[in-house]
Motif scaffolding. Structure first.
Motif, PDB file in Angstrom:
ATOM      1  N   GLN A 239       0.825  -1.204   0.000  1.00  0.00           N
ATOM      2  CA  GLN A 239       0.000   0.000   0.000  1.00  0.00           C
ATOM      3  C   GLN A 239       0.859   1.253   0.000  1.00  0.00           C
ATOM      4  OE1 GLN A 239      -3.345   0.192  -0.445  1.00  0.00           O
ATOM      5  NE2 GLN A 239      -2.839   2.366  -0.684  1.00  0.00           N
ATOM      6  N   ARG A 240       1.984   1.237   0.705  1.00  0.00           N
ATOM      7  CA  ARG A 240       2.895   2.389   0.692  1.00  0.00           C
ATOM      8  C   ARG A 240       3.426   2.629  -0.723  1.00  0.00           C
ATOM      9  NH1 ARG A 240       5.218   4.655   5.324  1.00  0.00           N
ATOM     10  NH2 ARG A 240       4.577   3.703   7.300  1.00  0.00           N
ATOM     11  N   LEU A 241       3.784   1.542  -1.404  1.00  0.00           N
ATOM     12  CA  LEU A 241       4.281   1.673  -2.777  1.00  0.00           C
ATOM     13  C   LEU A 241       3.185   2.210  -3.700  1.00  0.00           C
ATOM     14  CD1 LEU A 241       6.336  -1.647  -3.066  1.00  0.00           C
ATOM     15  CD2 LEU A 241       7.266   0.679  -3.047  1.00  0.00           C
ATOM     16  N   ARG A 242       1.983   1.710  -3.553  1.00  0.00           N
ATOM     17  CA  ARG A 242       0.879   2.178  -4.385  1.00  0.00           C
ATOM     18  C   ARG A 242       0.567   3.644  -4.136  1.00  0.00           C
ATOM     19  NH1 ARG A 242      -3.053  -3.126  -3.640  1.00  0.00           N
ATOM     20  NH2 ARG A 242      -2.254  -4.310  -5.457  1.00  0.00           N
ATOM     21  N   THR A 243       0.608   4.037  -2.871  1.00  0.00           N
ATOM     22  CA  THR A 243       0.337   5.441  -2.538  1.00  0.00           C
ATOM     23  C   THR A 243       1.387   6.351  -3.167  1.00  0.00           C
ATOM     24  OG1 THR A 243      -0.729   4.844  -0.450  1.00  0.00           O
ATOM     25  CG2 THR A 243       0.108   7.096  -0.656  1.00  0.00           C
ATOM     26  N   ALA A 244       2.667   5.966  -3.054  1.00  0.00           N
ATOM     27  CA  ALA A 244       3.742   6.764  -3.656  1.00  0.00           C
ATOM     28  C   ALA A 244       3.605   6.787  -5.174  1.00  0.00           C
ATOM     29  CB  ALA A 244       5.099   6.184  -3.257  1.00  0.00           C
TER      30      ALA A 244
ATOM     31  N   ASP B 207      13.289   7.249   7.591  1.00  0.00           N
ATOM     32  CA  ASP B 207      13.271   8.610   7.043  1.00  0.00           C
ATOM     33  C   ASP B 207      13.771   8.622   5.603  1.00  0.00           C
ATOM     34  OD1 ASP B 207      12.298   9.537   9.410  1.00  0.00           O
ATOM     35  OD2 ASP B 207      14.249  10.256  10.155  1.00  0.00           O
ATOM     36  N   GLU B 208      14.829   7.848   5.341  1.00  0.00           N
ATOM     37  CA  GLU B 208      15.365   7.777   3.978  1.00  0.00           C
ATOM     38  C   GLU B 208      14.352   7.167   3.014  1.00  0.00           C
ATOM     39  OE1 GLU B 208      20.025   6.877   4.088  1.00  0.00           O
ATOM     40  OE2 GLU B 208      18.874   5.551   5.413  1.00  0.00           O
ATOM     41  N   MET B 209      13.683   6.120   3.476  1.00  0.00           N
ATOM     42  CA  MET B 209      12.690   5.478   2.623  1.00  0.00           C
ATOM     43  C   MET B 209      11.526   6.421   2.346  1.00  0.00           C
ATOM     44  SD  MET B 209      11.725   2.929   0.817  1.00  0.00           S
ATOM     45  CE  MET B 209      12.818   1.596   1.311  1.00  0.00           C
ATOM     46  N   THR B 210      11.091   7.127   3.381  1.00  0.00           N
ATOM     47  CA  THR B 210       9.996   8.076   3.208  1.00  0.00           C
ATOM     48  C   THR B 210      10.384   9.151   2.208  1.00  0.00           C
ATOM     49  OG1 THR B 210       9.207   7.700   5.472  1.00  0.00           O
ATOM     50  CG2 THR B 210       8.521   9.758   4.379  1.00  0.00           C
ATOM     51  N   GLU B 211      11.636   9.594   2.301  1.00  0.00           N
ATOM     52  CA  GLU B 211      12.131  10.605   1.367  1.00  0.00           C
ATOM     53  C   GLU B 211      12.161  10.062  -0.060  1.00  0.00           C
ATOM     54  OE1 GLU B 211      16.091  13.440   0.640  1.00  0.00           O
ATOM     55  OE2 GLU B 211      15.946  12.131   2.404  1.00  0.00           O
ATOM     56  N   PHE B 212      12.612   8.816  -0.199  1.00  0.00           N
ATOM     57  CA  PHE B 212      12.653   8.214  -1.539  1.00  0.00           C
ATOM     58  C   PHE B 212      11.255   8.105  -2.122  1.00  0.00           C
ATOM     59  CE2 PHE B 212      12.167   4.730  -4.450  1.00  0.00           C
ATOM     60  CZ  PHE B 212      13.231   4.891  -5.325  1.00  0.00           C
ATOM     61  N   LEU B 213      10.324   7.609  -1.344  1.00  0.00           N
ATOM     62  CA  LEU B 213       8.969   7.419  -1.836  1.00  0.00           C
ATOM     63  C   LEU B 213       8.285   8.744  -2.159  1.00  0.00           C
ATOM     64  CD1 LEU B 213       7.725   4.545   0.521  1.00  0.00           C
ATOM     65  CD2 LEU B 213       8.507   4.371  -1.847  1.00  0.00           C
ATOM     66  N   ALA B 214       8.741   9.808  -1.491  1.00  0.00           N
ATOM     67  CA  ALA B 214       8.122  11.117  -1.723  1.00  0.00           C
ATOM     68  C   ALA B 214       8.549  11.729  -3.042  1.00  0.00           C
ATOM     69  CB  ALA B 214       8.449  12.067  -0.572  1.00  0.00           C
ATOM     70  N   GLY B 215       9.745  11.379  -3.520  1.00  0.00           N
ATOM     71  CA  GLY B 215      10.184  11.968  -4.780  1.00  0.00           C
ATOM     72  C   GLY B 215      11.667  11.812  -4.989  1.00  0.00           C
ATOM     73  N   PRO B 216      12.168  12.236  -6.168  1.00  0.00           N
ATOM     74  CA  PRO B 216      13.596  12.096  -6.510  1.00  0.00           C
ATOM     75  C   PRO B 216      14.467  12.814  -5.502  1.00  0.00           C
ATOM     76  CG  PRO B 216      12.304  12.669  -8.448  1.00  0.00           C
ATOM     77  CD  PRO B 216      11.402  12.859  -7.244  1.00  0.00           C
ATOM     78  N   GLY B 217      15.673  12.269  -5.300  1.00  0.00           N
ATOM     79  CA  GLY B 217      16.625  12.898  -4.403  1.00  0.00           C
ATOM     80  C   GLY B 217      17.857  12.033  -4.293  1.00  0.00           C
ATOM     81  N   ASP B 218      18.874  12.539  -3.660  1.00  0.00           N
ATOM     82  CA  ASP B 218      20.133  11.791  -3.536  1.00  0.00           C
ATOM     83  C   ASP B 218      20.104  11.005  -2.233  1.00  0.00           C
ATOM     84  OD1 ASP B 218      22.603  10.832  -4.078  1.00  0.00           O
ATOM     85  OD2 ASP B 218      23.676  12.661  -3.492  1.00  0.00           O
ATOM     86  N   GLN B 219      19.121  10.084  -2.116  1.00  0.00           N
ATOM     87  CA  GLN B 219      18.947   9.361  -0.869  1.00  0.00           C
ATOM     88  C   GLN B 219      20.136   8.491  -0.533  1.00  0.00           C
ATOM     89  OE1 GLN B 219      16.863   9.277  -3.451  1.00  0.00           O
ATOM     90  NE2 GLN B 219      14.773   9.765  -2.833  1.00  0.00           N
ATOM     91  N   ALA B 220      20.909   8.063  -1.521  1.00  0.00           N
ATOM     92  CA  ALA B 220      21.989   7.120  -1.247  1.00  0.00           C
ATOM     93  C   ALA B 220      23.288   7.807  -0.845  1.00  0.00           C
ATOM     94  CB  ALA B 220      22.247   6.261  -2.478  1.00  0.00           C
ATOM     95  N   ALA B 221      23.297   9.122  -0.737  1.00  0.00           N
ATOM     96  CA  ALA B 221      24.548   9.855  -0.554  1.00  0.00           C
ATOM     97  C   ALA B 221      25.255   9.473   0.743  1.00  0.00           C
ATOM     98  CB  ALA B 221      24.267  11.358  -0.553  1.00  0.00           C
ATOM     99  N   ASP B 222      24.477   9.207   1.802  1.00  0.00           N
ATOM    100  CA  ASP B 222      25.098   8.933   3.098  1.00  0.00           C
ATOM    101  C   ASP B 222      25.082   7.463   3.465  1.00  0.00           C
ATOM    102  OD1 ASP B 222      25.491  11.679   3.444  1.00  0.00           O
ATOM    103  OD2 ASP B 222      23.477  11.948   4.269  1.00  0.00           O
ATOM    104  N   ARG B 223      24.794   6.588   2.490  1.00  0.00           N
ATOM    105  CA  ARG B 223      24.693   5.168   2.801  1.00  0.00           C
ATOM    106  C   ARG B 223      25.919   4.418   2.290  1.00  0.00           C
ATOM    107  NH1 ARG B 223      20.258   3.051  -0.103  1.00  0.00           N
ATOM    108  NH2 ARG B 223      20.510   1.167   1.133  1.00  0.00           N
TER     109      ARG B 223
END
Length: 224
Positions: A172-177, A208-224
């Motif tokens: 459902q989270r994936l569908r919502t995003a 928080d990172e996942m929520t950010e990814f699902l919300a839209g494009p971004g450099d989520q992997a920068a600190d991983r």
């Protein structure tokens, strides 16, 4: 051309080197409406050579019902204009089998009057090539569907671990995003899997990172 009509790719496949599609010659007398067929064309229509007298009425009667009007228009236009023509269509032969034929033609004029008196050219049976093309397209569609499902399952698993969510909640989270970002679910899932599997990734993303990814494009992997 709708999805039920034969594909032009079948002609390319049939005429490709190494592929021997049946070819027959024809001639249409526009004054009498009588056709002259080579043996191959009789066989394409499910008859023994010379078994029937080819006429325009017979030719049109064997056209697939969904293609008949279009073929009739092609022939009438060629007879009226004398322009070279080609047509890709289906027929139902004398045994009830559907075949796919490519027809090419050109015209002859009376040298005195200049009127168009004859159409002549070739019938090419591309049934096998058309079937093979359909099989290739179906196989590609099945493969793409399987790959899509695999990506969604993988993405769902990552979301489940990240949020401690159930399978239903993760989907459902994936569908919502997907809806909020107006991105197809399969593309969102593929992007998530690609993000998670980037070289150098050593841990699951945080909530928080996942929520950010699902919300839209971004450099989520920068600190991983």
């Amino acid at each position: 051309m709708n999805d039920s009509e034969p594909s032009a790719a079948a002609v390319e496949a049939a005429l490709a080197p190494g592929h021997r599609a049946p070819v027959g010659r024809y001639r249409l007398d526009l004054v009498t409406g009588r056709w002259a067929w080579s043996d191959e064309i009789f066989e394409m229509h499910g008859f023994r050579p010379g078994e029937v007298v080819p006429t325009t009425e017979l030719v049109l009667a064997h056209k697939h019902p969904e293609d008949r009007e279009r073929v009739d228009h092609v022939l009438r236009n060629a007879a009226a204009t004398g322009q070279p023509f080609s047509s890709l269509h289906r027929i139902v032969d004398a045994q009830g089998r559907t075949r796919t034929l490519a027809v090419t033609g050109q015209s002859r004029r009376d040298p005195d009057s200049g009127s168009i008196t004859e159409l002549y050219g070739y019938f090419i049976d591309v049934t096998k090539a058309d079937r093979e093309q359909a099989q290739r397209e179906a196989t590609a569609s099945i493969r793409a569907s399987a790959e899509s499902r695999a990506s969604i399952e993988q993405a769902k698993g990552v979301v489940m671990v990240t949020y401690g969510a159930s399978e239903e909640e993760a989907l459902q989270r994936l569908r919502t995003a997907s809806n909020e970002r107006n991105v197809a679910l399969r593309d969102l899932a593929a992007g998530l899997v690609e993000w998670f599997a980037e070289p150098g990734t050593t841990r699951f993303p945080g909530a928080d990172e996942m929520t950010e990814f699902l919300a839209g494009p971004g450099d989520q992997a920068a600190d991983r």
